[in-house]
Design an enzyme around this catalytic site. Structure first.
Site, PDB file in Angstrom:
ATOM      1  CB  ALA A 180      -0.346  -4.213  -2.184  1.00 53.62           C
ATOM      2  N   GLY A 226       1.622  -6.035  -6.745  1.00 56.55           N
ATOM      3  CA  GLY A 226       0.307  -6.663  -6.823  1.00 56.55           C
ATOM      4  C   GLY A 226      -0.355  -6.439  -8.171  1.00 56.55           C
ATOM      5  CD  GLU A 231       1.990 -10.387  -6.358  1.00 55.24           C
ATOM      6  OE1 GLU A 231       1.535  -9.393  -5.769  1.00 55.24           O
ATOM      7  OE2 GLU A 231       2.518 -11.344  -5.768  1.00 55.24           O
ATOM      8  CD  GLU A 251       5.906  -6.995  -5.010  1.00 57.29           C
ATOM      9  OE1 GLU A 251       6.818  -6.936  -5.876  1.00 57.29           O
ATOM     10  OE2 GLU A 251       4.720  -7.263  -5.289  1.00 57.29           O
TER      11      GLU A 251
HETATM   12  N1  3HC Z   1       0.242   2.385  -2.370  1.00 49.12           N
HETATM   13  C1  3HC Z   1      -0.162   3.555  -1.860  1.00 49.12           C
HETATM   14  N2  3HC Z   1       0.190   4.768  -2.336  1.00 49.12           N
HETATM   15  C2  3HC Z   1       1.006   4.775  -3.379  1.00 49.12           C
HETATM   16  C3  3HC Z   1       1.482   3.600  -3.978  1.00 49.12           C
HETATM   17  C4  3HC Z   1       1.056   2.350  -3.439  1.00 49.12           C
HETATM   18  N3  3HC Z   1       1.461   1.175  -3.957  1.00 49.12           N
HETATM   19  N4  3HC Z   1       2.289   3.930  -5.009  1.00 49.12           N
HETATM   20  C5  3HC Z   1       2.311   5.270  -5.055  1.00 49.12           C
HETATM   21  N5  3HC Z   1       1.534   5.781  -4.074  1.00 49.12           N
HETATM   22  C6  3HC Z   1       1.260   7.201  -3.819  1.00 49.12           C
HETATM   23  C7  3HC Z   1       2.525   7.943  -3.456  1.00 49.12           C
HETATM   24  O1  3HC Z   1       2.777   7.857  -2.072  1.00 49.12           O
HETATM   25  C8  3HC Z   1       2.197   9.348  -3.885  1.00 49.12           C
HETATM   26  O2  3HC Z   1       1.393   9.925  -2.889  1.00 49.12           O
HETATM   27  P1  3HC Z   1       1.472  11.504  -2.575  1.00 49.12           P
HETATM   28  O3  3HC Z   1       1.085  12.168  -3.858  1.00 49.12           O
HETATM   29  O4  3HC Z   1       0.506  11.658  -1.469  1.00 49.12           O
HETATM   30  O5  3HC Z   1       2.900  11.772  -2.194  1.00 49.12           O
HETATM   31  C9  3HC Z   1       1.326   9.142  -5.110  1.00 49.12           C
HETATM   32  O6  3HC Z   1       0.863   7.792  -5.025  1.00 49.12           O
HETATM   33  C10 3HC Z   1       2.050   9.317  -6.437  1.00 49.12           C
HETATM   34  O7  3HC Z   1       3.234   8.526  -6.400  1.00 49.12           O
HETATM   35  P2  3HC Z   1       4.598   9.031  -7.046  1.00 49.12           P
HETATM   36  O8  3HC Z   1       4.873  10.424  -6.613  1.00 49.12           O
HETATM   37  O9  3HC Z   1       5.600   7.984  -6.732  1.00 49.12           O
HETATM   38  O10 3HC Z   1       4.212   9.049  -8.577  1.00 49.12           O
HETATM   39  P3  3HC Z   1       5.103   8.725  -9.834  1.00 49.12           P
HETATM   40  O11 3HC Z   1       4.252   8.961 -11.005  1.00 49.12           O
HETATM   41  O12 3HC Z   1       6.425   9.389  -9.721  1.00 49.12           O
HETATM   42  O13 3HC Z   1       5.416   7.140  -9.750  1.00 49.12           O
HETATM   43  C11 3HC Z   1       4.885   4.831  -9.440  1.00 49.12           C
HETATM   44  C12 3HC Z   1       4.387   6.228  -9.884  1.00 49.12           C
HETATM   45  C13 3HC Z   1       5.976   4.350 -10.398  1.00 49.12           C
HETATM   46  C14 3HC Z   1       3.725   3.896  -9.475  1.00 49.12           C
HETATM   47  C15 3HC Z   1       5.484   4.935  -8.027  1.00 49.12           C
HETATM   48  O14 3HC Z   1       4.557   5.571  -7.196  1.00 49.12           O
HETATM   49  C16 3HC Z   1       5.822   3.616  -7.389  1.00 49.12           C
HETATM   50  O15 3HC Z   1       6.858   3.048  -7.668  1.00 49.12           O
HETATM   51  N6  3HC Z   1       4.941   3.126  -6.484  1.00 49.12           N
HETATM   52  C17 3HC Z   1       5.203   1.973  -5.671  1.00 49.12           C
HETATM   53  C18 3HC Z   1       5.024   0.715  -6.448  1.00 49.12           C
HETATM   54  C19 3HC Z   1       5.233  -0.482  -5.535  1.00 49.12           C
HETATM   55  O16 3HC Z   1       6.158  -0.536  -4.747  1.00 49.12           O
HETATM   56  N7  3HC Z   1       4.351  -1.467  -5.677  1.00 49.12           N
HETATM   57  C20 3HC Z   1       4.457  -2.656  -4.906  1.00 49.12           C
HETATM   58  C21 3HC Z   1       3.676  -2.502  -3.662  1.00 49.12           C
HETATM   59  S1  3HC Z   1       3.885  -3.873  -2.596  1.00 49.12           S
HETATM   60  C22 3HC Z   1       2.887  -5.049  -3.231  1.00 49.12           C
HETATM   61  O17 3HC Z   1       2.290  -4.881  -4.251  1.00 49.12           O
HETATM   62  C23 3HC Z   1       2.785  -6.272  -2.395  1.00 49.12           C
HETATM   63  C24 3HC Z   1       2.084  -7.372  -3.143  1.00 49.12           C
HETATM   64  O18 3HC Z   1       3.016  -8.250  -3.678  1.00 49.12           O
HETATM   65  C25 3HC Z   1       1.150  -8.110  -2.238  1.00 49.12           C
END
Ligand code: 3HC
Ligand code: NAI
Length: 683
Positions: A62, A102, A105, A125
């Site tokens: 998400a 997500g 998912e 998450e």
């Molecule tokens: N939403 C918004 N922005 C995100 C994001 C997300 N889910 N994931 C990454 N970004 C942004 C980062 O903030 C960063 O922004 P910036 O360049 O402005 O600082 C940019 O994307 C690049 O991210 P990374 O520097 O972390 O890039 P990497 O290549 O090192 O890593 C990744 C990539 C493994 C995808 C890592 O970004 C990550 O782990 N992201 C989070 C994943 C996550 O937690 N997903 C679950 C979200 S909650 C959810 O899905 C709820 C659902 O169940 C309803």
């Protein structure tokens, strides 16, 4: 251009998302996916669908920036996934990069999943203080079973595609360079199937699951999960999947998700997510700064730190030349590295081949001359200025002109060390944390003359070896140890008031630290900086050293340790402390846990605020990152600066005033006072 596009490959409709940087499932992506599925269903020529992403990854989850401010009018993620899953035409998720949260998912809503071998799949998450909120806890156990699902939803760690294939999460591994073509071929191959698997309708993997498995999992993982709200909610949600049909389970998952999203822990953990990424952004560093290639590393000193530092590079496949002054410590250092790798192999985390592979990259040496071809040299010799200067003076004459020269010093002045070379721009502090092969924190110390390339390259190499790096300026102890000193001072003062180590430690572990100051002192060794000749018997630590109590390493420090490292309070030490307290005339019996906590933590906040005032740290959130990754500050509070904000800075300032007699020489930060007066936080 729309973030979602479609194209046809015969009877296959390929849906492509292109929403850089990580294809987060923001409003435009969700709306686009539903519109694309409508197109697939409306068109009789389309028999099957492939969903894939452009750029570096499949949907990474998400869009976290949308949390708390949902975009009005767009469809929610559950609607997207239900649209996909209820499609009579089979849908294939084609996964590369990371299918997270997500994103996974969505993939679970698809009827089939194919992935390239380098892909990773996970539900991270919990790392944001949440549980999956779009059916992940209900579909995943139905697809992979409870035993495989529980670690995924509670740790948040992604699993590699190969493992995912072995547990049924991925149907087929496809070519690294031919994802779309292979996915299309797979999709064509399933058109004729009599039916297509619908994750939410499956019961084969969860039938007959009893409650025992959940209780056993809770028990085994109690220590790891302590203090965190989300993992328990995730376990409950998976249990719901085993007891209720999907249609009931989905709203029950939502009911567990919503309070977490609105709660303090998730706010803190989301703060840290963005703080970690902000830490990579460095003031006054031009974007086009050249990053130097690091093909070979030199490490000087094969002691506690040198060995651990070396392992980081060996594990990343980078050859290391490790230099000692004598054969015996060199042999010991090499043997320790081997033993560490072998222990990891014995736990099944790496293979015997990987042990040999890492060891083959290590060149032990007794000559600094052997560092001539290294691109980065890290010094980890004794913490004495003369020795460090001597080493860097010699390196100046030996190392190639482009080499980065780094010191792992904990406290010493990087600027002074730099005077021993003719190339101060090459000199930088790379302060690893012990054990250096385990701890993720790296404090990168930027000296007054450190060059842009040395700094940018150090940040890059930190990422290569899996560290979280924070930039600090030069002062005694830099960011991390300077703040810690404020806590240690109070810890020692408490002993003189007759407050026993186990109580002080318990207050901090109740707060969420993995250990308190005295447990930490025992682990590090009480004899750091102590010698028999210079011992000061009025300091309790030194009095303990005089009694041969050097810490965990010899089974006796503030605590007694059994052979298996089980810790028990020591009658001898406690009697000694009470005796000290009586003699000092400071013994008290009216100290509350609240006072202990405030006196340990508030001076840290104050020191951190002074560090910000002096521009030693670039931003408050960097301090949070450092304390969470380097010192065990509980991540669910967001780190010291975020936590101080949740307490109210006025409360912190008032607390510092309340206990003013305990820190007569403490100067309260103006920044802290000003922010408190204005009702601001450090965020
Ligand atoms: N939403 C918004 N922005 C995100 C994001 C997300 N889910 N994931 C990454 N970004 C942004 C980062 O903030 C960063 O922004 P910036 O360049 O402005 O600082 C940019 O994307 C690049 O991210 P990374 O520097 O972390 O890039 P990497 O290549 O090192 O890593 C990744 C990539 C493994 C995808 C890592 O970004 C990550 O782990 N992201 C989070 C994943 C996550 O937690 N997903 C679950 C979200 S909650 C959810 O899905 C709820 C659902 O169940 C309803
Ligand atoms: P250590 O005493 O375990 O190891 C130092 C090693 O350096 C010894 O093996 C010694 O033989 C070797 N050495 C000394 N002079 C040398 C020379 N001129 N050439 C080659 N080798 C030489 O010390 P430790 O704990 O590894 O500390 C090293 C540095 O790391 C210090 O600056 C310390 O402040 C810093 N540090 C230590 C941490 C810790 O928790 N131990 C944490 C972070 C930094």
């Amino acid at each position: 251009m729309s973030v979602i596009t479609t194209h046809r490959d015969g009877e296959v409709l390929v849906i492509v998302s292109d929403n850089p940087p990580v294809n987060a499932l923001g409003a435009a992506v969700r709306d686009g996916l539903v519109a694309a599925m409508d197109e697939a269903l409306a068109n009789d020529d389309v028999k099957t669908v492939v969903i894939r992403c452009d750029g570096r990854t499949f949907f990474a989850g998400a869009d976290i920036t949308e949390f708390g401010n949902p975009k009005a009018g767009s469809v929610d993620l559950n609607t997207v996934i239900n649209t996909i899953e209820s499609s009579p035409k089979p849908v294939v998720a084609a996964i590369h990069g990371t299918a997270l949260g997500g994103g996974l998912e969505v993939a679970l809503g698809c009827h089939y999943r194919v992935a390239v071998p380098s892909a990773k799949l996970g539900l991270p998450e919990v790392k944001l203080g949440l549980i999956p909120g779009a059916g992940g806890t209900q579909r995943l156990p139905r697809v992979v079973g409870v035993e495989a699902a529980l670690p995924m939803v509670t740790s948040g760690d992604p699993i590699p595609a190969k493992l995912a294939a072995s547990i049924g999460l991925v149907d087929k591994l496809v070519g690294e360079g031919s994802l779309e073509a292979d996915a299309v071929e797979f999709a064509r191959g399933v058109i004729g199937n009599a039916s297509h698997p619908v994750s939410s309708a499956r019961t084969d993997k969860i039938a007959g699951t009893g409650s025992g498995v959940f209780d056993a999992f809770r028990k085994t993982n109690a220590r790891r999960l302590k203090g965190f709200d989300a993992p328990e909610a995730a376990i409950k949600a998976v249990e719901i999947a085993t007891k209720h049909p999907f249609a009931q389970g989905l709203p029950m998952e939502r009911a567990l998700f919503e309070p977490l999203l609105a709660g303090a822990q998730s706010a803190a953990l989301r703060h840290l997510f963005f703080a970690e990424r902000a830490a990579n952004k460095i003031d006054n560093l031009p974007a086009d700064t050249p990053i130097l290639p690091i093909a070979r590393v030199g490490v000087i000193g094969a002691g506690t730190m040198g060995g651990g530092i070396t392992m980081n590079f060996l594990s990343a496949g980078i050859p290391v030349t490790m230099v000692e002054r004598e054969q015996a410590p060199l042999d010991r250092g090499v043997a320790t590295i081997r033993k560490n790798y072998e222990n990891t192999a014995a736990k099944g985390r790496i293979t015997a081949d990987q042990v040999e592979q890492a060891m083959s990259l290590l060149t032990p040496s007794l000559s600094l001359e052997d560092l001539a071809q290294c691109d980065l040299v890290i010094e980890a010799v004794f913490e004495l200025m003369e020795i460090k200067k001597d080493v860097f003076g010699k390196l100046d004459a030996i190392c190639k002109p482009s080499a980065i020269l780094a010191s792992n010093t904990s406290y010493l002045d990087i600027n002074e060390i730099a005077t021993s070379t003719s190339r101060p721009e090459a000199l930088i502090g790379l302060h690893f944390f012990s054990p250096a092969n385990v701890m993720r924190m790296l404090e990168v110390v930027r000296g007054a003359k450190t060059g842009a390339s040395a700094l940018a390259t150090s940040m890059k190499i930190a990422k290569t070896i899996g560290k979280v790096a924070v930039v600090a300026g030069v002062c005694h102890g830099f960011i991390g140890n300077r703040i810690l000193a404020a806590r240690q001072k109070q810890g020692e003062a408490m002993l003189l008031e007759g407050i026993l180590p186990e109580r002080v430690d318990r207050v901090l572990t109740d707060f969420g630290f993995p250990m308190g100051p005295f447990q930490m002192a025992d682990l590090a060794g009480l004899d750091i900086g102590w010698t028999k000749e210079t011992s000061d018997p009025t300091r309790i630590n030194y009095a303990l050293c005089e009694r041969g109590r050097l810490g965990q390493k010899n089974g006796a420090g503030f605590y007694d340790y059994a052979a298996d490292r089980t810790r028990t309070p020591s009658d001898e030490v406690n009697a000694l402390i009470l005796d000290f307290a009586d003699k000092s005339g400071l013994r008290r019996s009216d100290v509350s846990d609240e006072e202990i906590l405030e006196r340990l933590l508030y001076p840290m906040i104050n020191e951190a605020a002074l560090i910000l005032e002096e521009h030693i740290a670039q931003r408050a959130s960097d301090i949070d990152v450092m304390y969470v990754h380097g010192y065990g500050w509980p991540s669910f509070t967001g780190g010291p600066m975020f936590w101080a904000g949740t307490q109210g800075l006025d409360k912190v300032v008032a607390g510092l005033g309340k206990h003013a007699d305990k820190w007569p020489d403490l100067s309260i930060s103006k920044l802290l006072r000003d922010k408190a007066a204005k009702g601001e936080s450090f965020a």
